[in-house]
Design a protein around this motif. Structure first.
Motif, short mmCIF file in Angstrom:
data_model
loop_
_atom_site.label_atom_id
_atom_site.label_comp_id
_atom_site.label_asym_id
_atom_site.label_seq_id
_atom_site.Cartn_x
_atom_site.Cartn_y
_atom_site.Cartn_z
N SER A 181 -7.47 -1.71 2.49
CA SER A 181 -7.11 -2.09 1.15
C SER A 181 -6.91 -3.64 0.96
CB SER A 181 -5.55 -1.69 1.10
OG SER A 181 -5.53 -0.11 0.91
N LEU B 270 -3.50 -0.14 -4.91
CA LEU B 270 -4.00 -0.72 -3.59
C LEU B 270 -4.10 0.49 -2.58
CD1 LEU B 270 -4.27 -3.36 -1.86
CD2 LEU B 270 -1.80 -3.10 -1.50
N THR C 131 0.88 -1.30 0.00
CA THR C 131 -0.02 0.07 0.01
C THR C 131 0.74 1.22 -0.06
OG1 THR C 131 -1.86 -1.23 1.16
CG2 THR C 131 -1.90 0.99 1.19
#
Length: 775
Positions: free
Chosen positions: A485, A506, A426
Motif C-alpha cells: 500500500s 489504501l 490501511t
C-alpha cells in the motif's frame, strides 16, 4: 510567530537543517524571566518598533512572521502566511567564525478551491550545514533516513519540496529590510510593512502592505517565553493590521478589496547545555485568532512528548483598544483528526478554545484539511492553515478567522513507525469496506454492485459476515507490513502527484496480498500467520479458500471508489490482471517445488540452475505485484514513461529482495515468532539459501542436506542442524549480498529519473529497511 514556533524551529535545528548547537562559548546561560541579561531586548514599557523590528545581535535564532485573511475585488477569499528565519551557525569551531543562515516558509491558501500553494526556501549553505551536523551526530531518530538524506546533501541538494535559494539572503542590520531570493519583507514609513512573495516553480505570489492598527502586545510572561531547550526568547506581536495589495494565483492577478493581518517577531538564543542528556521532544498547538467583536486571541500549548509534561501554556487576549492581558487558565484542545497521505502524520481538523475568565468558548475548524507544510525545517512536516472560529465571548455570539500551527505530535520517528502508521490507515480503509455488521447498501457493493438489490434476496447478512468478512478481517486486523500500500502512494508522490485523494483506497493492495496469504497458508499447511493461527486453522480450509479468493475480487470495490480517469483505469486493470496471472503461475511452480531437480543438483553441484528457477518464482509471486502497484501509483501521479518504468523496475527488484530476505528470516528466525523458524525446512521446501548451498558444499554434504530437507522432519533439533549446515556453507550471507546488490543496482537507475525529495529519501530508506528487517 509564537513560542510554539520557536520550538518548531529549534526542533528543526536539532533534527537536521539550520541547527543551532553553536553557542557553546560566548553567551552566558539565560535565565527565563530576566531579559535584562541581554542588552538589546526590550525593557518594560511600550515596545519601540523602530529598534526592535531590527535584527538583534544577541540572537542565535530570530524570525519575522505575518499572516493575513483577504477578500479580493471579485469576492474571492484567500489567506497567506510567511516566516523569514535567521539562525547563527558556527562555520569553523577552531577559529570561532560564525555566519548567519536563512530560510523562508510561506503559503497562499485558497479555501474555495482547496489549494495550498506552499514554498520553503533554504540557505545556499544548507547542504554544507546539514552534512556537518550529521557528522557531529546531530541525527534523525532513524539512522536509515539519516543516511538517505546524507546522500542528498552530498549532491549539494535538499529534498523537495524544500528548495535552495539561488542567492545569498540579504538582511540589513540597520533597518528592517529582508530579501530572500527576491522574496521581501521591508518596513516602510508610518508602521507599514511590505511583503513580496514569488514562487520559484508556480506563477503564484503576492505583494501586500500591512499597516499596523494596534500597538504591539507581549506574549508569554511580559514578552519572555521559554523554549524546548530552556531557551530564552522574546516575543511580541501586533494582532491586527490593515492589508492591501495584490495576489497572483496561477498567473491571474487579484486586487485585495479588504484584508486583515497579523505580525509577530521573536528572537533569542538556546540556553547553554549543561548536560549530555538529550533534549526531550516538544509538541505544540498555536493559534492566532481575529474576532469580529474587535478582540484577538493568541495562544499556545506545549507538551513534552516523552512525559506528557506541559512546558508552555499561555494565551494573550487583546481588546478593541489594543490593551492586552495574559491568561494561563485556558484550553485549546483537538477534537477531530485528519491523516496526511504524504507523511502519515495526524493533524486535528477541529478544536475547542476556551478562556473561562472572559467566558470565551469557541469552535475552531479548518477551512479544509489538506494544509500540511512538508519541510525538513520541521521534519517531516507541520500543519499551518486557515481556520474559522465561532462561539461565544462575554455572553455574546462571536466569529472570526485565524491561523493554527500544529507540530511535534508525530508517532513516526522511524521507518518501522511510519509503516505502522501506513498499516493503521490501511486497516481503516478495509474496515470501511468490510464492516462486521454490513448494511444492505454495503452488501450490494460487496456481493454485486450498487443498485443490484435483487441479488440479495434471501441473503442472511450475519451468515455472509461470518463466512466471508470475518475470515478476511481475522488476518487484516492483526496488521501487516502494508508496504505494498505504501508503494502505491509513495510512487504517486515521488513523481510529483498528490496521493491524498487516494488514501481511502489504501486497502486494495493489502486486500490482494491478504487473499494470497490465506490461500498460501492452506496450500503450505502453515499454522501461523501474523502472530496468530492461520485463517484455515480457525475457519477450516473450505471457507478459508473461499475467503482468500474473494479478496481478489473485493479489491476491485475499493479501487472503483478512487478518482481515476477511464483511460488510467483501463491501464491499471491491465496491470491488475497481469499481476493475478503472474502470481498464480508463480504459486503453481512454488507448490510443485523443485524436488524433481534435486538428485541432479546434488550430483552436479549446479545450484545456479536451481537459483534461476527459484528467482523466477519470487519474481512472479512478489515482484510483479509490487511493480504493478508502483507503476499504477506513478501513472496516477502524472509520471513520465521513463519514471513509471523506472519505479516499476525498482519495486520489482525490491519484491525479489523482500522474498530473499524472507528465506533468510525463515532460517534465522522472525521477530516475535510471527512464523515458525525453519518452517520451510519442515515442509521440505527448496528455497534460495538451499540452492546456493548446493553450489558451495561438497557432494557428500549436498547429499546430506537434501536428505534432511526431503525427510520433512518437524523435529526442532533436526531442523536446527539442517539450518546450521546451510549457515556454515555461507549461503545465507550470499543471499543477503544478492538482495543488497539487486536494490543497489535498481536504485542507481531510478536515482537519475526522479528528483530528490522527502518521498524519495523515505523510499530509499525503506529499501535498506527491507534488507535489515526482522519481521
Amino acid at each position: 510567530m509564537s513560542n510554539v514556533s520557536a520550538i518548531k524551529r529549534r526542533a528543526a535545528a536539532r533534527e537536521i537543517i539550520l541547527s543551532t548547537q553553536l553557542l557553546n562559548s560566548a553567551l552566558k546561560r539565560l535565565e527565563v524571566g530576566k531579559p535584562q541579561l541581554l542588552d538589546d531586548w526590550p525593557t518594560d514599557g511600550p515596545i519601540d518598533l523602530s529598534i526592535h523590528d531590527l535584527p538583534h545581535a544577541s540572537s542565535t535564532i530570530e524570525w519575522w512572521y505575518v499572516n493575513g485573511h483577504l477578500i479580493t475585488e471579485n469576492g474571492k477569499e484567500l489567506s497567506v502566511f510567511a516566516s523569514f528565519f535567521e539562525t547563527l551557525e558556527t562555520e569553523n569551531e577552531q577559529t570561532g567564525e560564525d555566519f548567519r543562515a536563512h530560510a523562508l516558509t510561506w503559503a497562499i491558501i485558497d479555501p474555495e478551491e482547496q489549494n495550498y500553494f506552499a514554498e520553503s526556501l533554504l540557505d545556499t549553505q544548507t547542504p554544507k550545514i546539514a552534512l556537518k551536523q550529521l557528522e557531529n551526530d546531530v541525527d534523525l531518530p532513524d539512522s536509515l533516513l539519516k543516511q538517505s538524506f546524507k546522500e542528498t546533501f552530498e549532491k549539494g541538494n535538499v529534498p523537495l519540496p524544500d528548495q535552495l535559494m539561488n542567492n545569498k539572503a540579504q538582511v540589513d542590520r540597520h533597518k528592517l529590510a529582508l530579501d530572500f531570493d527576491g522574496n521581501q519583507f521591508v518596513k516602510l514609513a508610518h508602521n507599514r510593512y511590505r511583503l513580496k512573495l514569488n514562487h520559484k516553480l508556480l506563477d503564484v505570489g503576492c505583494e501586500l502592505v500591512f499597516e499596523l492598527e494596534k500597538p504591539p502586545a507581549r506574549h508569554g510572561k511580559n514578552g519572555v517565553v521559554r523554549g524546548a531547550q530552556d531557551e530564552g526568547m522574546f516575543y511580541y506581536f501586533v494582532p491586527r493590521c490593515r492589508v492591501e495589495g495584490e495576489v497572483t494565483l496561477e498567473g491571474q492577478k487579484l486586487t485585495v478589496k479588504k484584508g486583515q493581518g497579523w505580525y509577530d517577531h521573536e528572537f533569542g538564543c538556546p540556553a547553554e547545555r549543561t548536560t549530555d542528556q538529550p533534549t526531550s521532544k516538544v509538541a505544540w498547538n498555536w493559534i492566532s485568532a481575529q474576532l469580529n467583536n474587535g478582540y484577538e486571541v493568541s495562544g499556545y500549548h506545549l507538551v513534552r512528548v516523552d512525559t506528557g509534561e506541559i512546558c508552555g501554556h499561555s494565551a494573550i487576549v487583546t481588546d478593541p483598544e489594543g490593551r492586552w492581558r495574559e491568561y494561563s487558565d485556558f484550553s485549546f484542545e483537538p477534537v477531530d483528526y485528519w491523516t496526511s497521505s504524504r507523511t502519515f502524520e495526524r493533524y486535528p481538523i477541529r478544536w475547542t478554545l476556551t478562556i473561562p475568565e472572559i467566558s470565551l468558548s469557541v469552535k475552531v475548524e479548518t477551512s479544509y484539511p489538506e494544509q500540511e507544510f512538508v519541510t525538513l525545517l520541521s521534519p517531516p512536516a507541520f500543519w499551518e492553515g486557515r481556520v474559522s472560529i465561532s462561539g461565544k465571548m462575554l455572553g455574546e455570539a462571536v466569529d472570526g478567522l485565524g491561523v493554527v500551527e500544529r507540530s511535534g505530535f508525530s508517532s513516526s520517528d522511524s521507518i518501522a513507525d511510519f509503516l505502522k502508521a501506513v498499516s493503521g490507515e490501511t486497516q481503516k480503509s478495509l474496515h470501511s469496506l468490510l464492516p462486521l455488521t454490513p448494511t444492505r447498501t454495503q452488501l450490494e457493493k460487496l456481493v454485486a454492485s450498487e443498485g443490484t438489490g435483487q441479488h440479495l434476496e434471501g441473503l442472511n447478512p450475519k451468515q455472509y459476515a461470518q463466512t466471508v468478512i470475518k475470515p478476511i478481517r481475522k488476518i487484516v486486523d492483526r496488521g501487516g507490513k502494508a508496504w505494498r500500500s505504501y508503494a502505491f502512494l509513495a510512487c504517486l508522490d515521488i513523481v510529483g502527484g498528490n496521493s491524498q485523494p487516494f488514501l481511502p483506497g489504501l486497502g486494495w493492495p493489502e486486500l490482494l496480498h491478504v487473499g494470497s496469504l490465506i490461500i498460501d497458508d492452506v496450500q503450505d499447511k502453515s499454522a501461523l500467520r501474523r502472530g496468530g493461527p492461520s485463517c484455515h486453522e480457525l475457519y477450516g480450509e473450505p471457507l478459508a479458500i473461499n475467503a482468500g479468493n474473494a479478496c481478489y475480487f473485493l479489491a476491485e470495490s475499493l479501487f472503483e471508489s478512487l478518482p481515476i480517469s477511464a483511460e488510467h483505469k483501463l491501464h491499471i486493470y491491465k496491470l491488475y490482471f497481469e499481476t493475478l496471472r503472474a502470481a498464480h503461475a508463480g504459486q503453481a511452480i512454488d507448490l510443485d517445488g523443485f524436488a524433481d531437480l534435486m538428485p541432479e543438483i546434488v550430483q552436479s553441484g549446479n545450484g545456479h540452475l536451481l537459483e534461476s528457477q527459484i528467482l523466477c518464482v519470487y519474481r512472479l509471486k512478489s515482484a510483479v505485484p509490487a511493480s504493478a502497484l508502483a507503476q499504477a501509483g506513478a501513472l496516477l501521479g502524472g509520471g513520465t514513461k521513463e519514471q513509471i518504468e523506472g519505479l516499476g523496475a525498482f519495486f520489482e527488484a525490491l519484491g525479489i529482495s523482500f522474498q530473499i530476505m524472507d528465506d533468510v528470516l525463515n532460517l534465522r528466525g522472525f521477530k516475535d515468532s510471527l512464523k515458525l523458524r525453519g518452517e520451510d525446512i519442515a515442509g521440505g521446501k527448496v528455497t534460495l539459501p538451499v540452492a546456493k548451498a548446493m553450489s558451495l558444499l561438497s557432494m557428500k554434504k549436498r547429499a546430506r542436506l537434501w536428505k534432511r530437507i526431503d525427510s520433512k522432519s518437524s523435529e526442532s533439533e533436526q531442523i536446527s542442524e539442517t539450518i546450521l549446515i546451510i549457515e556454515k556453507s555461507g549461503a545465507i550471507e550470499d543471499c543477503i549480498q544478492q538482495a543488497e546488490q539487486l536494490i543497489k543496482v535498481a536504485w542507481k537507475k531510478l536515482d537519475r529519473l526522479v528528483p530528490d525529495s522527502q518521498a524519495k529519501a523515505r523510499l530509499q530508506a525503506f529499501s535498506w529497511y527491507v534488507l535489515k528487517r526482522h519481521y
